[in-house]
Enzyme design. Sequence first.
Site, PDB file in Angstrom:
ATOM      1  N   TYR A   1       0.913  -1.125   0.192  1.00 25.69           N
ATOM      2  CA  TYR A   1      -0.043  -0.015   0.471  1.00 25.69           C
ATOM      3  C   TYR A   1       1.134   1.131  -0.046  1.00 25.69           C
ATOM      4  O   TYR A   1       0.351   2.120  -0.574  1.00 25.69           O
ATOM      5  CB  TYR A   1      -1.036   0.019   1.282  1.00 25.69           C
TER       6      TYR A   1
ATOM      7  N   ASP B   1     -11.825  -8.961   4.910  1.00 24.72           N
ATOM      8  CA  ASP B   1     -13.688  -8.737   3.938  1.00 24.72           C
ATOM      9  C   ASP B   1     -14.176  -9.746   3.914  1.00 24.72           C
ATOM     10  O   ASP B   1     -15.087 -10.267   3.896  1.00 24.72           O
ATOM     11  CB  ASP B   1     -13.375  -8.546   2.461  1.00 24.72           C
TER      12      ASP B   1
HETATM   13  C1  IPM Z   1     -10.076  -0.652   4.152  1.00 20.50           C
HETATM   14  C2  IPM Z   1     -10.283  -0.087   2.600  1.00 20.50           C
HETATM   15  C3  IPM Z   1      -9.054   0.361   2.913  1.00 20.50           C
HETATM   16  C4  IPM Z   1      -8.001  -0.295   2.741  1.00 20.50           C
HETATM   17  C5  IPM Z   1      -9.400   1.291   1.043  1.00 20.50           C
HETATM   18  C6  IPM Z   1     -10.348   2.221   1.559  1.00 20.50           C
HETATM   19  C7  IPM Z   1      -8.058   1.875   1.417  1.00 20.50           C
HETATM   20  O1  IPM Z   1     -10.824  -0.794   1.801  1.00 20.50           O
HETATM   21  O2  IPM Z   1      -9.900  -0.751   5.092  1.00 20.50           O
HETATM   22  O3  IPM Z   1     -10.040  -2.221   4.402  1.00 20.50           O
HETATM   23  O4  IPM Z   1      -7.704  -1.036   1.698  1.00 20.50           O
HETATM   24  O5  IPM Z   1      -7.090  -0.518   3.522  1.00 20.50           O
HETATM   25 MG    MG Z   2     -10.896  -3.188   2.958  1.00 23.27          MG
END
Ligand code: IPM
Ligand code: MG
Length: 372
Positions: A142, A249
């Site tokens: 990231y 997720d």
């Molecule tokens: C999360 C979200 C974020 C991430 C996005 C919105 C940048 O998906 O908090 O999991 O990828 O970290």
């Molecule tokens: Mg996420």
Amino acid sequence: MQKKITVIEGDGIGPEVTAQAVKVLNAVATRFGHTFEYQYALMGACAIDQTGNPLPDETIEACLNGDAILFGAIGHPKYDNDPSAKVRPEQGLLKLRKTLGLYANIRPISTYPALQHLSPLKAERLENVDFVIYRELTGGIYFGKKTIDEAQTVASDDCTYTREEIERIAHPAFQHAQKRRKKLTLVDKANVLETSRLWRKVVQEIAGQYPDVAVDFLFVDNAAMQIILNPAQFDVVLTENMFGDIISDEASVISGSLGLLPSASIGKSGGLFEPIHGSYPQAAGKDIANPLGSILSAAMLLDHLGMQAEAGAVRDAVNWSLAEGLVTQDLDPNQFQYTSQLGDLISARVEDERPPSTGKRRNRLLSSLTII
Ligand code: IPM
Ligand code: MG
């Protein structure tokens, strides 16, 4: 106690769900004799619209001046479908995590008997499912160097981790495991990635300091499968930034609803508390979004401020609403509460806790508020 809470409502359904969490915090303040002072600040697509910047300096300042941050959601479809957009709402959240040093993202995965029928998994697989994901939040791919050549034919994203970045999240993850079922699973891709091999080495070394915690290691592809096949095997899951994004997720839906899950991002000081769900633009402004993820994030915020009894009262009220069938449309399309109604019901429950409710009370609430 007197505490300053920075509220970042964000985009889409963010303002609606956050408003319910604020109601519940106000109920906590009334019942337990605290004073919460709220500072509202902008971040995300709404901040770009108003200031051109997804994370205005005033927002960073408000966060640094407060005791904790309650955050709603981020993102807008107009940016998702435009890969060439220079300014994106998500940049605000990433910069805030980095600026505040919020390196540990904690995502508890719990299941609720009342929601079992909504889970994509069979009921027997849901038994004893209760785990927590520790996702590293300010390193890895990231935040690595990003390149794209002029002809737009080659792009790269570097993934880098330092020993220090791994150690500082591994310790709280081990400590949390000590207070739970004493098992920690490191999720990596050590058969392919150098960064993963460093994670494994550092975690193996640290494990010696926590002899009561059993450690195991799973490649991320296998972990993704195990979360579906046998989620009850997990206690504390520790992983790097992108793997954590993906598996959290995946794990979040096994409870039956993504709308229920809270998260905490903590670091050297302060903390940011937000539901796992996104900005759900299709539902924005309709008063139908599920506010429980935000309300349970407020409970995590209270825990972080050392207010365990208060956090417990909020969780009890949420459990009560689920048990009574007082839920939003996503959980029961036939008999549901609007977002703001559910916020009112849970706040009332927190403020004036009663013995377990009777059918009579439920009928009264349903007749006054339920849309049939
Ligand atoms: C999360 C979200 C974020 C991430 C996005 C919105 C940048 O998906 O908090 O999991 O990828 O970290
Ligand atoms: Mg996420």
